[in-house]
Write a protein that holds these residues in place. Structure first.
Motif, PDB file in Angstrom:
ATOM      1  N   SER A  92       9.167 -14.353 -31.221  1.00 32.61           N
ATOM      2  CA  SER A  92      10.380 -13.104 -29.778  1.00 32.61           C
ATOM      3  C   SER A  92      10.956 -14.285 -29.222  1.00 32.61           C
ATOM      4  N   MET A  93       9.606 -14.448 -29.123  1.00 34.96           N
ATOM      5  CA  MET A  93      10.076 -16.026 -27.673  1.00 34.96           C
ATOM      6  C   MET A  93      11.368 -16.516 -28.237  1.00 34.96           C
ATOM      7  N   ILE A  94      10.744 -17.633 -28.949  1.00 38.39           N
ATOM      8  CA  ILE A  94      11.372 -19.106 -30.534  1.00 38.39           C
ATOM      9  C   ILE A  94      12.514 -18.486 -30.446  1.00 38.39           C
ATOM     10  N   SER A  95      12.765 -16.490 -30.845  1.00 35.44           N
ATOM     11  CA  SER A  95      14.045 -16.668 -31.316  1.00 35.44           C
ATOM     12  C   SER A  95      15.255 -16.567 -30.357  1.00 35.44           C
ATOM     13  N   SER A  96      14.400 -16.079 -28.888  1.00 37.02           N
ATOM     14  CA  SER A  96      15.817 -15.975 -27.943  1.00 37.02           C
ATOM     15  C   SER A  96      15.467 -17.290 -27.301  1.00 37.02           C
ATOM     16  N   ILE A  97      14.879 -17.974 -26.929  1.00 40.70           N
ATOM     17  CA  ILE A  97      15.297 -19.163 -26.422  1.00 40.70           C
ATOM     18  C   ILE A  97      16.025 -20.238 -27.218  1.00 40.70           C
ATOM     19  N   SER A  98      15.650 -20.548 -28.590  1.00 40.40           N
ATOM     20  CA  SER A  98      16.188 -21.901 -29.489  1.00 40.40           C
ATOM     21  C   SER A  98      17.985 -21.427 -29.190  1.00 40.40           C
TER      22      SER A  98
ATOM     23  N   ASP B 292      13.890 -30.077 -29.517  1.00 41.96           N
ATOM     24  CA  ASP B 292      14.235 -29.546 -30.812  1.00 41.96           C
ATOM     25  C   ASP B 292      12.372 -28.928 -31.205  1.00 41.96           C
ATOM     26  N   LEU B 293      12.182 -29.536 -29.805  1.00 40.26           N
ATOM     27  CA  LEU B 293       9.729 -29.554 -29.414  1.00 40.26           C
ATOM     28  C   LEU B 293      10.142 -27.830 -28.903  1.00 40.26           C
ATOM     29  N   ILE B 294      10.868 -26.641 -28.440  1.00 42.99           N
ATOM     30  CA  ILE B 294      10.940 -25.781 -28.145  1.00 42.99           C
ATOM     31  C   ILE B 294       9.856 -24.896 -28.780  1.00 42.99           C
ATOM     32  N   GLY B 295       9.842 -24.385 -30.040  1.00 42.04           N
ATOM     33  CA  GLY B 295       9.134 -24.144 -31.142  1.00 42.04           C
ATOM     34  C   GLY B 295       7.559 -24.847 -31.479  1.00 42.04           C
ATOM     35  N   PHE B 296       8.026 -25.680 -31.383  1.00 45.04           N
ATOM     36  CA  PHE B 296       6.314 -26.604 -31.769  1.00 45.04           C
ATOM     37  C   PHE B 296       5.459 -25.850 -29.954  1.00 45.04           C
TER      38      PHE B 296
ATOM     39  N   GLY C  48      16.100 -35.216 -17.948  1.00 41.15           N
ATOM     40  CA  GLY C  48      15.688 -35.164 -19.087  1.00 41.15           C
ATOM     41  C   GLY C  48      16.898 -34.253 -19.737  1.00 41.15           C
ATOM     42  N   PHE C  49      17.930 -33.700 -19.470  1.00 42.49           N
ATOM     43  CA  PHE C  49      18.837 -33.591 -20.525  1.00 42.49           C
ATOM     44  C   PHE C  49      19.889 -34.863 -21.067  1.00 42.49           C
ATOM     45  N   GLN C  50      19.517 -36.115 -19.717  1.00 48.56           N
ATOM     46  CA  GLN C  50      20.377 -36.702 -19.991  1.00 48.56           C
ATOM     47  C   GLN C  50      19.990 -38.493 -21.038  1.00 48.56           C
ATOM     48  N   SER C  51      18.727 -37.556 -20.789  1.00 48.19           N
ATOM     49  CA  SER C  51      17.419 -38.306 -21.826  1.00 48.19           C
ATOM     50  C   SER C  51      17.786 -38.215 -23.233  1.00 48.19           C
ATOM     51  N   PHE C  52      17.093 -36.587 -23.178  1.00 44.43           N
ATOM     52  CA  PHE C  52      17.254 -35.768 -24.995  1.00 44.43           C
ATOM     53  C   PHE C  52      18.307 -35.105 -25.083  1.00 44.43           C
ATOM     54  N   GLY C  53      19.450 -34.504 -24.101  1.00 38.75           N
ATOM     55  CA  GLY C  53      20.135 -33.703 -24.369  1.00 38.75           C
ATOM     56  C   GLY C  53      19.450 -32.362 -24.247  1.00 38.75           C
ATOM     57  N   ARG C  54      20.250 -31.582 -24.500  1.00 31.08           N
ATOM     58  CA  ARG C  54      19.821 -29.732 -24.852  1.00 31.08           C
ATOM     59  C   ARG C  54      18.019 -29.974 -24.514  1.00 31.08           C
ATOM     60  N   GLY C  55      17.582 -28.842 -23.673  1.00 29.18           N
ATOM     61  CA  GLY C  55      15.836 -28.666 -23.633  1.00 29.18           C
ATOM     62  C   GLY C  55      15.981 -28.057 -22.219  1.00 29.18           C
ATOM     63  N   VAL C  56      14.682 -27.165 -22.234  1.00 27.21           N
ATOM     64  CA  VAL C  56      14.340 -26.474 -20.890  1.00 27.21           C
ATOM     65  C   VAL C  56      13.786 -27.107 -19.891  1.00 27.21           C
ATOM     66  N   VAL C  57      13.544 -26.641 -18.853  1.00 29.19           N
ATOM     67  CA  VAL C  57      12.580 -27.618 -18.068  1.00 29.19           C
ATOM     68  C   VAL C  57      11.763 -26.025 -17.689  1.00 29.19           C
TER      69      VAL C  57
ATOM     70  N   PHE D  68       0.950 -22.097 -28.071  1.00 25.30           N
ATOM     71  CA  PHE D  68       0.413 -21.164 -27.730  1.00 25.30           C
ATOM     72  C   PHE D  68       0.184 -20.658 -27.657  1.00 25.30           C
ATOM     73  N   GLN D  69       1.057 -20.193 -28.975  1.00 20.93           N
ATOM     74  CA  GLN D  69      -0.067 -18.375 -30.359  1.00 20.93           C
ATOM     75  C   GLN D  69      -0.952 -19.080 -30.715  1.00 20.93           C
ATOM     76  N   ASP D  70      -0.976 -21.021 -31.251  1.00 17.04           N
ATOM     77  CA  ASP D  70      -2.171 -20.731 -32.137  1.00 17.04           C
ATOM     78  C   ASP D  70      -3.329 -21.124 -30.698  1.00 17.04           C
ATOM     79  N   CYS D  71      -3.438 -20.851 -29.573  1.00 22.69           N
ATOM     80  CA  CYS D  71      -4.637 -20.981 -28.874  1.00 22.69           C
ATOM     81  C   CYS D  71      -4.859 -19.395 -28.342  1.00 22.69           C
ATOM     82  N   GLY D  72      -4.444 -18.642 -28.507  1.00 25.87           N
ATOM     83  CA  GLY D  72      -4.045 -17.428 -28.211  1.00 25.87           C
ATOM     84  C   GLY D  72      -4.254 -16.896 -26.770  1.00 25.87           C
ATOM     85  N   ALA D  73      -2.677 -17.515 -25.852  1.00 28.98           N
ATOM     86  CA  ALA D  73      -2.921 -17.350 -24.738  1.00 28.98           C
ATOM     87  C   ALA D  73      -1.484 -16.466 -24.865  1.00 28.98           C
ATOM     88  N   ILE D  74      -0.462 -16.162 -25.946  1.00 31.01           N
ATOM     89  CA  ILE D  74       0.353 -15.194 -25.855  1.00 31.01           C
ATOM     90  C   ILE D  74       0.271 -15.014 -27.302  1.00 31.01           C
TER      91      ILE D  74
END
Length: 105
Positions: free
Chosen positions: A94-100, A72-76, A34-43, A81-87
């Motif tokens: 807080s997750m978005i502000s600390s993970i990004s 760039d897609l982490i926040g989305f 994923g890093f080779q294809s897109f740069g930084r991100g999360v698994v 998950f927030q929109d479907c009520g899962a969290i």
């Protein structure tokens, strides 16, 4: 008598540490490709079954799926998950502000 938990031994009965240990190569490979294809991100690892009892992940089959999420897609992703009520909204914010920033550095 149950031995006490320690940093070196891990948490007894906590299956996630053993699961990561047993699947580290495939998780790492997903991250590297994923890093080779897109740069930084999360698994993102989605475990298909709920483990409600102590599990020996070296013997028990625990089905899961992996995906690499570019930074760039982490926040989305978290907002979906927030929109479907899962969290809850406060946890998601807080997750978005600390993970990004962690992914960015």
């Amino acid at each position: 008598m149950r031995p006490s938990n320690s940093v070196w031994q891990g948490n007894f009965g906590y299956w996630q540490n053993s699961f990561i240990h047993n699947n580290l190569l495939v998780i790492g490979y997903t991250g590297w490709k994923g890093f080779q294809s897109f740069g930084r991100g999360v698994v993102i690892c989605d475990v298909d079954t709920k483990v409600t009892h102590p599990t020996n992940t070296s013997l028990d089959t625990v089905p899961f799926t992996l995906q690499f999420l570019p930074s760039d897609l982490i926040g989305f992703y978290l907002r979906s998950f927030q929109d479907c009520g899962a969290i809850s909204q406060s946890i998601c914010s807080s997750m978005i502000s600390s993970i990004s920033p962690a992914v960015a550095t």
